[in-house]
Motif scaffolding. Structure first.
Motif, mmCIF file in Angstrom:
data_model
loop_
_atom_site.group_PDB
_atom_site.id
_atom_site.type_symbol
_atom_site.label_atom_id
_atom_site.label_comp_id
_atom_site.label_asym_id
_atom_site.label_seq_id
_atom_site.Cartn_x
_atom_site.Cartn_y
_atom_site.Cartn_z
ATOM 1 N N PRO A 29 0.834 -1.298 -0.136
ATOM 2 C CA PRO A 29 -0.186 -0.283 0.089
ATOM 3 C C PRO A 29 1.184 1.009 0.000
ATOM 4 O O PRO A 29 2.220 1.419 0.559
ATOM 5 N N ALA A 31 1.891 5.266 1.289
ATOM 6 C CA ALA A 31 2.056 6.179 2.528
ATOM 7 C C ALA A 31 0.903 6.195 2.824
ATOM 8 O O ALA A 31 0.017 7.471 1.636
ATOM 9 N N ASP A 32 0.327 6.916 4.031
ATOM 10 C CA ASP A 32 -0.427 7.651 4.633
ATOM 11 C C ASP A 32 -0.301 8.913 4.482
ATOM 12 O O ASP A 32 1.050 9.543 4.868
ATOM 13 N N PRO A 33 -1.526 9.933 3.696
ATOM 14 C CA PRO A 33 -0.757 10.966 3.119
ATOM 15 C C PRO A 33 -1.361 12.019 4.044
ATOM 16 O O PRO A 33 -0.633 12.990 4.370
ATOM 17 N N GLU A 34 -2.171 11.898 5.228
ATOM 18 C CA GLU A 34 -2.624 12.658 6.416
ATOM 19 C C GLU A 34 -1.669 13.118 7.407
ATOM 20 O O GLU A 34 -1.315 13.311 8.094
ATOM 21 N N VAL A 35 -1.036 11.497 6.807
ATOM 22 C CA VAL A 35 0.093 11.570 8.468
ATOM 23 C C VAL A 35 1.401 12.140 8.202
ATOM 24 O O VAL A 35 2.030 12.972 8.960
ATOM 25 N N PRO A 64 1.733 14.613 -0.094
ATOM 26 C CA PRO A 64 -0.015 15.172 0.215
ATOM 27 C C PRO A 64 -0.345 16.183 -1.085
ATOM 28 O O PRO A 64 0.972 17.051 -0.729
ATOM 29 N N ARG A 142 8.339 6.303 8.861
ATOM 30 C CA ARG A 142 7.450 5.401 9.644
ATOM 31 C C ARG A 142 7.880 3.928 9.864
ATOM 32 O O ARG A 142 8.601 3.591 8.921
ATOM 33 N N ASP A 188 1.830 9.295 16.249
ATOM 34 C CA ASP A 188 1.584 8.640 16.321
ATOM 35 C C ASP A 188 1.931 7.265 16.624
ATOM 36 O O ASP A 188 3.127 7.321 15.890
ATOM 37 N N THR A 194 4.790 6.253 13.975
ATOM 38 C CA THR A 194 5.696 7.810 13.467
ATOM 39 C C THR A 194 6.689 8.864 14.599
ATOM 40 O O THR A 194 5.853 8.943 15.946
#
Length: 207
Positions: A29, A31-35, A64, A142, A188, A194
């Motif tokens: 997957p 990476a989480d853009p919001e994080v 992001p 991360r 988090d 992170t």
């Protein structure tokens, strides 16, 4: 804890990622853009020059939307993964994370997503990040927590297939960053956590 060990694939598991490169984007997957956006927001001043260290095919380099950044550059040891990054339109440079091909104070931020545990020399990598990130800039890491139940399963699984993975806890990584001269925060935690390391605005503050 941060030293190299024995493995089937070799330091950094480069041969594994060369083989996996054609399929990597289909099985992993993004990476989480919001994080990433929240963590990069810790930096003082604009974040334009970004390197994705150990970024492989550029999963985390797709930063992001709305971030005031130039095209991020992927730095990785795997030629196969870098070829995929170039196909996706990212700048790509082959290099060792512990000897970054980057000038001192040259970047605003670095990201390392799901990669640090593959680096043979984590201490050397952190020192290089401290050298290359400008005052007020940040590194966003991360990683998977080996003290979490799922983290323990992952660590055993990667060892079982011959990887030379060396996972670190959030506390250990935070300590290592602070020892290298970064100010730190853990925004988090959990199975994937992170840690943000920020270079002090004044170089004198860390001396």
């Amino acid at each position: 804890m941060f030293g190299p060990g024995d493995s089937t694939f070799g330091p950094g598991d480069v041969r594994f990622f060369d083989r996996l490169a054609p399929l990597y984007d289909f099985v992993m997957p993004g990476a989480d853009p919001e994080v990433l956006a929240d963590a990069l927001g810790v930096a003082t001043g604009p974040v334009r020059r970004v390197i994705d260290v150990g970024g492989g095919s550029g999963r985390a380099a797709a930063l992001p939307a709305g971030l005031d950044a130039d095209g991020p550059v992927v730095v990785d040891a795997s030629a196969g993964m870098l070829a995929r990054a170039r196909e996706r339109g990212f700048g790509a440079v082959r290099g060792d994370a512990a000897r970054l091909p980057v000038h001192s104070n040259a970047v605003d931020a670095a990201v390392i997503v799901d990669a640090l545990h593959h680096f043979p020399d984590v201490s050397g990598t952190l020192a290089e990040l401290r050298r290359t990130i400008r005052p007020g800039g940040v590194v966003v890491i991360r990683e998977f927590d080996p003290s979490h139940p799922l983290g323990r399963v992952l660590a055993v699984g990667e060892r079982a297939i011959g990887m030379d993975s060396a996972f670190v806890t959030p506390a250990a990584l935070r300590d290592a960053l602070e020892a290298t001269g970064f100010e730190t925060a853990v925004p988090d935690d959990g199975f994937m956590y992170t840690v943000v390391g920020r270079v002090p605005d004044s170089e004198d503050a860390s001396r």
